[in-house]
Design a protein around this motif. Sequence first.
Motif, PDB file in Angstrom:
ATOM      1  N   MET A   1       0.821  -1.194   0.000  1.00 34.36           N
ATOM      2  CA  MET A   1       0.000   0.000   0.000  1.00 34.36           C
ATOM      3  C   MET A   1       0.868   1.262   0.000  1.00 34.36           C
ATOM      4  SD  MET A   1      -3.263   0.465  -0.001  1.00 34.36           S
ATOM      5  CE  MET A   1      -4.605   1.448   0.551  1.00 34.36           C
ATOM      6  N   GLY A   2       2.102   1.176   0.500  1.00 34.51           N
ATOM      7  CA  GLY A   2       3.007   2.309   0.549  1.00 34.51           C
ATOM      8  C   GLY A   2       3.374   2.824  -0.828  1.00 34.51           C
ATOM      9  N   ASP A   3       3.553   1.901  -1.783  1.00 37.69           N
ATOM     10  CA  ASP A   3       3.893   2.299  -3.149  1.00 37.69           C
ATOM     11  C   ASP A   3       2.763   3.094  -3.782  1.00 37.69           C
ATOM     12  OD1 ASP A   3       6.376   1.124  -3.017  1.00 37.69           O
ATOM     13  OD2 ASP A   3       5.748  -0.737  -4.011  1.00 37.69           O
ATOM     14  N   GLN A   4       1.539   2.648  -3.537  1.00 36.01           N
ATOM     15  CA  GLN A   4       0.376   3.315  -4.122  1.00 36.01           C
ATOM     16  C   GLN A   4       0.246   4.744  -3.569  1.00 36.01           C
ATOM     17  OE1 GLN A   4      -3.351   1.342  -3.470  1.00 36.01           O
ATOM     18  NE2 GLN A   4      -4.306   2.327  -5.236  1.00 36.01           N
ATOM     19  N   GLU A   5       0.482   4.932  -2.293  1.00 36.65           N
ATOM     20  CA  GLU A   5       0.419   6.264  -1.686  1.00 36.65           C
ATOM     21  C   GLU A   5       1.536   7.156  -2.227  1.00 36.65           C
ATOM     22  OE1 GLU A   5       0.515   5.769   2.529  1.00 36.65           O
ATOM     23  OE2 GLU A   5      -1.452   4.780   2.596  1.00 36.65           O
ATOM     24  N   GLU A   6       2.685   6.563  -2.425  1.00 37.03           N
ATOM     25  CA  GLU A   6       3.821   7.323  -2.962  1.00 37.03           C
ATOM     26  C   GLU A   6       3.524   7.786  -4.382  1.00 37.03           C
ATOM     27  OE1 GLU A   6       8.413   6.375  -4.033  1.00 37.03           O
ATOM     28  OE2 GLU A   6       7.686   5.604  -2.103  1.00 37.03           O
ATOM     29  N   VAL A   7       2.960   6.897  -5.192  1.00 43.55           N
ATOM     30  CA  VAL A   7       2.589   7.249  -6.562  1.00 43.55           C
ATOM     31  C   VAL A   7       1.527   8.343  -6.548  1.00 43.55           C
ATOM     32  CG1 VAL A   7       1.445   6.397  -8.652  1.00 43.55           C
ATOM     33  CG2 VAL A   7       3.257   5.047  -7.581  1.00 43.55           C
ATOM     34  N   HIS A   8       0.563   8.208  -5.643  1.00 47.16           N
ATOM     35  CA  HIS A   8      -0.508   9.199  -5.541  1.00 47.16           C
ATOM     36  C   HIS A   8       0.065  10.574  -5.167  1.00 47.16           C
ATOM     37  CE1 HIS A   8      -4.570  10.636  -5.034  1.00 47.16           C
ATOM     38  NE2 HIS A   8      -4.285  11.068  -3.802  1.00 47.16           N
ATOM     39  N   GLU A   9       0.978  10.633  -4.222  1.00 47.53           N
ATOM     40  CA  GLU A   9       1.601  11.884  -3.819  1.00 47.53           C
ATOM     41  C   GLU A   9       2.412  12.488  -4.966  1.00 47.53           C
ATOM     42  OE1 GLU A   9       1.187  13.726  -1.039  1.00 47.53           O
ATOM     43  OE2 GLU A   9      -0.376  12.260  -0.543  1.00 47.53           O
ATOM     44  N   GLN A  10       3.107  11.627  -5.712  1.00 45.17           N
ATOM     45  CA  GLN A  10       3.887  12.109  -6.854  1.00 45.17           C
ATOM     46  C   GLN A  10       2.969  12.695  -7.917  1.00 45.17           C
ATOM     47  OE1 GLN A  10       7.301  12.292  -7.084  1.00 45.17           O
ATOM     48  NE2 GLN A  10       6.856  13.471  -8.906  1.00 45.17           N
ATOM     49  N   MET A  11       1.826  12.040  -8.150  1.00 46.40           N
ATOM     50  CA  MET A  11       0.853  12.551  -9.126  1.00 46.40           C
ATOM     51  C   MET A  11       0.306  13.907  -8.680  1.00 46.40           C
ATOM     52  SD  MET A  11      -1.198   9.116 -10.306  1.00 46.40           S
ATOM     53  CE  MET A  11      -2.414  10.040 -11.206  1.00 46.40           C
ATOM     54  N   LYS A  12       0.027  14.055  -7.390  1.00 46.90           N
ATOM     55  CA  LYS A  12      -0.458  15.332  -6.871  1.00 46.90           C
ATOM     56  C   LYS A  12       0.592  16.425  -7.067  1.00 46.90           C
ATOM     57  CE  LYS A  12      -2.411  15.334  -2.801  1.00 46.90           C
ATOM     58  NZ  LYS A  12      -2.816  14.979  -1.411  1.00 46.90           N
ATOM     59  N   ALA A  13       1.844  16.089  -6.807  1.00 49.09           N
ATOM     60  CA  ALA A  13       2.925  17.056  -6.988  1.00 49.09           C
ATOM     61  C   ALA A  13       3.069  17.437  -8.461  1.00 49.09           C
ATOM     62  CB  ALA A  13       4.239  16.492  -6.449  1.00 49.09           C
ATOM     63  N   ASN A  14       2.962  16.445  -9.353  1.00 47.23           N
ATOM     64  CA  ASN A  14       3.054  16.713 -10.795  1.00 47.23           C
ATOM     65  C   ASN A  14       1.898  17.600 -11.253  1.00 47.23           C
ATOM     66  OD1 ASN A  14       5.364  15.174 -10.979  1.00 47.23           O
ATOM     67  ND2 ASN A  14       4.333  13.360 -11.812  1.00 47.23           N
ATOM     68  N   MET A  15       0.695  17.323 -10.760  1.00 47.84           N
ATOM     69  CA  MET A  15      -0.472  18.127 -11.131  1.00 47.84           C
ATOM     70  C   MET A  15      -0.310  19.565 -10.634  1.00 47.84           C
ATOM     71  SD  MET A  15      -2.580  16.463 -12.973  1.00 47.84           S
ATOM     72  CE  MET A  15      -4.099  17.372 -12.826  1.00 47.84           C
ATOM     73  N   SER A  16       0.212  19.729  -9.440  1.00 46.88           N
ATOM     74  CA  SER A  16       0.425  21.068  -8.898  1.00 46.88           C
ATOM     75  C   SER A  16       1.438  21.837  -9.749  1.00 46.88           C
ATOM     76  CB  SER A  16       0.908  20.962  -7.452  1.00 46.88           C
ATOM     77  OG  SER A  16       1.146  22.235  -6.914  1.00 46.88           O
ATOM     78  N   ALA A  17       2.515  21.155 -10.119  1.00 45.84           N
ATOM     79  CA  ALA A  17       3.530  21.794 -10.967  1.00 45.84           C
ATOM     80  C   ALA A  17       2.943  22.158 -12.326  1.00 45.84           C
ATOM     81  CB  ALA A  17       4.739  20.875 -11.129  1.00 45.84           C
ATOM     82  N   LEU A  18       2.123  21.284 -12.865  1.00 49.11           N
ATOM     83  CA  LEU A  18       1.489  21.543 -14.161  1.00 49.11           C
ATOM     84  C   LEU A  18       0.548  22.742 -14.073  1.00 49.11           C
ATOM     85  CD1 LEU A  18       1.096  20.638 -17.076  1.00 49.11           C
ATOM     86  CD2 LEU A  18      -0.681  19.075 -16.282  1.00 49.11           C
ATOM     87  N   LYS A  19      -0.207  22.846 -12.999  1.00 47.04           N
ATOM     88  CA  LYS A  19      -1.098  23.996 -12.815  1.00 47.04           C
ATOM     89  C   LYS A  19      -0.304  25.289 -12.753  1.00 47.04           C
ATOM     90  CE  LYS A  19      -4.896  21.629 -10.478  1.00 47.04           C
ATOM     91  NZ  LYS A  19      -5.644  21.476  -9.211  1.00 47.04           N
ATOM     92  N   GLU A  20       0.820  25.264 -12.056  1.00 49.66           N
ATOM     93  CA  GLU A  20       1.668  26.459 -11.977  1.00 49.66           C
ATOM     94  C   GLU A  20       2.215  26.841 -13.346  1.00 49.66           C
ATOM     95  OE1 GLU A  20       4.703  26.144  -8.980  1.00 49.66           O
ATOM     96  OE2 GLU A  20       3.258  25.506  -7.460  1.00 49.66           O
ATOM     97  N   GLN A  21       2.648  25.846 -14.118  1.00 49.74           N
ATOM     98  CA  GLN A  21       3.167  26.114 -15.461  1.00 49.74           C
ATOM     99  C   GLN A  21       2.072  26.685 -16.356  1.00 49.74           C
ATOM    100  OE1 GLN A  21       4.747  22.347 -16.746  1.00 49.74           O
ATOM    101  NE2 GLN A  21       6.733  22.682 -15.768  1.00 49.74           N
ATOM    102  N   MET A  22       0.877  26.138 -16.262  1.00 47.67           N
ATOM    103  CA  MET A  22      -0.230  26.641 -17.089  1.00 47.67           C
ATOM    104  C   MET A  22      -0.595  28.070 -16.695  1.00 47.67           C
ATOM    105  SD  MET A  22      -2.636  23.340 -17.744  1.00 47.67           S
ATOM    106  CE  MET A  22      -3.631  24.239 -18.893  1.00 47.67           C
ATOM    107  N   ALA A  23      -0.587  28.366 -15.397  1.00 52.01           N
ATOM    108  CA  ALA A  23      -0.878  29.727 -14.948  1.00 52.01           C
ATOM    109  C   ALA A  23       0.181  30.693 -15.480  1.00 52.01           C
ATOM    110  CB  ALA A  23      -0.940  29.778 -13.423  1.00 52.01           C
ATOM    111  N   SER A  24       1.436  30.266 -15.464  1.00 55.06           N
ATOM    112  CA  SER A  24       2.520  31.096 -15.985  1.00 55.06           C
ATOM    113  C   SER A  24       2.353  31.325 -17.489  1.00 55.06           C
ATOM    114  CB  SER A  24       3.862  30.429 -15.690  1.00 55.06           C
ATOM    115  OG  SER A  24       4.916  31.168 -16.240  1.00 55.06           O
ATOM    116  N   MET A  25       1.985  30.283 -18.202  1.00 55.56           N
ATOM    117  CA  MET A  25       1.765  30.408 -19.651  1.00 55.56           C
ATOM    118  C   MET A  25       0.591  31.343 -19.944  1.00 55.56           C
ATOM    119  SD  MET A  25       2.450  26.441 -20.768  1.00 55.56           S
ATOM    120  CE  MET A  25       1.676  26.608 -22.349  1.00 55.56           C
TER     121      MET A  25
END
Length: 89
Positions: free
Chosen positions: A1-25
Amino acid sequence: MGDQEEVHEQMKANMSALKEQMASMMDAMLGMKQLMESNAATAAIVSSAAKADPTLPTAVHPPFSNVVEREKSTQGHVSNPHPGYNRGG
């Protein structure tokens, strides 16, 4: 279950970074739009001034404005910008 939570956290971080990039664009695109609108307004003012006073120097009345207006008036047909110029042999 730890791997799944880690992947989920990484996806959240990626989505946050993507939102910031889109706002900048979006900010950059809005800035470009404002710049283009400002340039269009300036061109319209210069064109109006040149029509009102044709003796203005060419720095204020650029020669390409007549070519642009001529192309617009021909509805997509490119007119000869050098009417006295003959091509051919």
